[in-house]
Design an enzyme around this catalytic site. Sequence first.
Site, PDB file in Angstrom:
ATOM      1  N   HIS A 190      -9.029 -19.829  28.970  1.00 30.71           N
ATOM      2  CA  HIS A 190      -8.292 -19.029  27.989  1.00 30.71           C
ATOM      3  C   HIS A 190      -8.946 -19.189  26.616  1.00 30.71           C
ATOM      4  CE1 HIS A 190      -4.378 -19.329  30.562  1.00 30.71           C
ATOM      5  NE2 HIS A 190      -5.367 -18.708  31.167  1.00 30.71           N
ATOM      6  N   SER A 221      -0.131 -19.783  30.363  1.00 36.27           N
ATOM      7  CA  SER A 221       0.821 -18.672  30.500  1.00 36.27           C
ATOM      8  C   SER A 221       2.271 -19.125  30.614  1.00 36.27           C
ATOM      9  CB  SER A 221       0.476 -17.833  31.734  1.00 36.27           C
ATOM     10  OG  SER A 221      -0.747 -17.184  31.569  1.00 36.27           O
ATOM     11  N   HIS A 235      -2.021 -14.592  26.005  1.00 32.00           N
ATOM     12  CA  HIS A 235      -3.107 -15.373  25.393  1.00 32.00           C
ATOM     13  C   HIS A 235      -4.394 -14.605  25.596  1.00 32.00           C
ATOM     14  CE1 HIS A 235      -4.435 -16.287  29.414  1.00 32.00           C
ATOM     15  NE2 HIS A 235      -3.197 -16.601  29.731  1.00 32.00           N
TER      16      HIS A 235
END
Length: 505
Positions: free
Chosen positions: A460, A116, A373
């Site tokens: 992620h 992030s 993401h």
Amino acid sequence: MLLKPTALAIALTSASLLLAGCEPALPVKDSTSSPQWFASGQQAANNAAPQANTSKAKNIILVVGDGMGITTHTAARIYSGQQQGLLGEEFSLSFETLPYSALIKTYNTDQQTPDSAGTMTALVTGHKTKAGILSVSDQAQRSDCASGQQHKLATLFDLAEQQGKTTGIVTTARLTHATPAALYAHSVERNWESDNKLSAAAKADNCRDIAQQLIDQNNSDQALEVVFGGGKRHFLPEQEGGKRQDQQNLLTSWQQQNPQQQVLTNLQQLQQADLTSGRWLGLFSSSHLPYIDQRDTSTPGLLDMTKAALTRLKHNNGKGYALMIEAGRIDHGHHAGSGYKALNETQELHQTVQWLLNNIDLKDTLLVVTADHSHTLTLAGYATRGNPMLGVVKGNDDQGRPKTSAKQLDDGGYYTSINYRNGPGAVDWQQGDRTSVDPERAQQADYLQQALVPLESETHGGEDVALYAAGPWAHLFGGTMEQHWVYHVMHHALTSDNAGSEDRD
Ligand SMILES: [Zn+2]
């Protein structure tokens, strides 16, 4: 207002209203007729050419669903529709009705699947950078304070403040967490949230921790008017329950800077505050705000904070405002392997954007909704139409009719529609975990969806995310875009108008 719900959504919603009040469980019937499907598609096509708005944007709102990948949209859309008694698939999340969209490539300069810090830096500075780095260019090395000192990047809020706009941040995460921090801090290490995490070398090289940088920026001419979120512990010394080793109480020092500056710590204070002027720091939790299902009545939600922030930001001497809103806990729900948590946090974002659409003017406000993401959530398995989103898969028979019971695989167990590729819900095949899915249990708040690869924290995902937009210059979003291009469209919208007098630099 530029927006209309899609024709398809209108037709299907009206067809399904008869079903309102039903339990979101099978069998719920879709009464949309074949001519209605065709007509609604035709109407959608006819309405599909919204007029480009080439005025300068007075206001800008960037909404980030942290970790809100496209599968999360789809699952949250169905989940939210089912909460309203619909089958679910035909429902539209509020931001899905915006007229422009694009796919966004999210990689960091040094990482295929991003974090992030690097992604938010791309969104708000126009530069891609390394994972873990906040608003410092790719020339710096992560965690190396000295390497970043000459490479700090100007942000979208720097531009907005130079234009005399009011600026604000709203997040359900800690204010010192990567996404909000990219807007006010420059740090080669996202984990330097308070001084207890700064390395000795970083201190020696005069790097400041992120909480300290939020207080520092408030001394400048470009101070944020509103900063609402969690993470109080990084502003308090250890003996007051905080994390700071320098024994500073940053909340006290912030209030002492100026009598116009106030600290809020609960929902009641937020609702009673006179938000017509001043600078407001809201720290509503020691760490991240609790998940929706764990919040008490003294903790504001994303919508409460957004309403309050907009009240303050609209007092701006006619020069407009810039606001960033982050649903920070979608990401955390996914990391924890909990579809329930991730979908409920996404639903809160949907409701917040719905409120925005009813309270902003898209003639002069650019609204951008995206994710930084994705995650490894999957939605699969041939469930019949309207199958409960958190439920086990119940398929159709050979004639396409819903079966009377859930599908059992060859191993004898059931499986859910949503699952993760990795994370804490990973099954131990030797222990028979795979077949242990209980249809009732699967829909409960603390259930972890099954995963293949065992990891303490689900990861992620590396695929593209979606971006939705409306308002001035929103038509520049389209196709597949690099994430840092998003900044440049926002910059263009804030500085250019249709009279040919572009002053873009
Ligand atoms: Zn994450």
